[in-house]
Write a protein that holds these residues in place. Sequence first.
Motif, PDB file in Angstrom:
ATOM      1  N   THR A 127      29.788  30.342 -69.226  1.00 60.34           N
ATOM      2  CA  THR A 127      30.200  30.962 -70.475  1.00 60.34           C
ATOM      3  C   THR A 127      31.215  31.940 -70.073  1.00 60.34           C
ATOM      4  O   THR A 127      31.674  32.022 -69.275  1.00 60.34           O
ATOM      5  CB  THR A 127      29.006  32.019 -71.001  1.00 60.34           C
ATOM      6  N   GLU A 128      31.905  32.407 -71.359  1.00 62.38           N
ATOM      7  CA  GLU A 128      33.157  33.086 -71.264  1.00 62.38           C
ATOM      8  C   GLU A 128      32.726  34.285 -70.426  1.00 62.38           C
ATOM      9  O   GLU A 128      33.877  34.828 -69.505  1.00 62.38           O
ATOM     10  CB  GLU A 128      33.746  33.724 -72.552  1.00 62.38           C
ATOM     11  N   THR A 144      35.442  28.965 -64.407  1.00 64.21           N
ATOM     12  CA  THR A 144      36.259  28.693 -66.048  1.00 64.21           C
ATOM     13  C   THR A 144      35.157  28.501 -66.919  1.00 64.21           C
ATOM     14  O   THR A 144      34.018  28.049 -66.705  1.00 64.21           O
ATOM     15  CB  THR A 144      37.128  27.635 -66.003  1.00 64.21           C
ATOM     16  N   LYS A 145      35.498  29.084 -68.139  1.00 66.12           N
ATOM     17  CA  LYS A 145      34.831  28.724 -69.372  1.00 66.12           C
ATOM     18  C   LYS A 145      34.681  27.545 -69.547  1.00 66.12           C
ATOM     19  O   LYS A 145      35.484  26.382 -69.377  1.00 66.12           O
ATOM     20  CB  LYS A 145      35.283  29.395 -70.583  1.00 66.12           C
TER      21      LYS A 145
END
Length: 247
Positions: free
Chosen positions: A205-206, A230-231
């Motif tokens: 997730t972000e 990374t997202k």
Amino acid sequence: MVRRTGRGHLRVVQAKTKAKVRAQVRGGAAAAVAAGMAVALLTGCGKGPAASAVADPVAPAAPGAVAASPAADRTCPVIDPAAPQSPPVVIDGSPANTPEGERLSQAIGAQGYGAFADVYSTQIVDHPAGRVALCVTDLARGRLLVEAAHAADPEADPARADLYLSKYAHRTLMAAGDKLNDLKTKFPIYSISGGHGAAVEVTTTEEGAASAEFKAQLEKATGGIPVAVTKGEQATTLEGPMMTAAP
């Protein structure tokens, strides 16, 4: 056209399924030929034989010799899949790899996942068109790998290979990624891959991508092998009506 990790190469194909993954690390890029043996790691950070090989590229002395990259920086290239690429060949209107590059890539892959799994990292077909960028943890062994590929397939032109240095072998990153499969974490792991021989790549997730604590937990689990977080997006399962055989 650069495609990612088909036969373990960096060929733009790469993706995984399942929300809470049991993903496996792929390399470069990368459908492999077979899988591999014990691990040999090389730092490639400026000391020892690998560093001198990087600083002293060897040009092919005769037809059939293994080519070396003309660039002083012999670090494994990183290809941005979003960047525009000029397709080297078009077959029936569809971009395709050059036949010469593809043949050499196939021969290299067979050796890279076999007798040379200790040094093979990834490869990029048509970088540039008609050539193969081969990333290994040891350049001298990499030359032997290309020679073995040519011996196994004499039609594969070894002079089309350019050698680059990676820090980790493909199977090293595979083994490190496997350690993350059952890890209990605060953030979901959407996918795990082994990109360019430098780190295990994880999508989440972000919030997870921004968490230093999450990254540290993953790197502790891999035994210190770097993890790039990374997202990403959770994979979705396509559902549809049951297919039945015609009577």
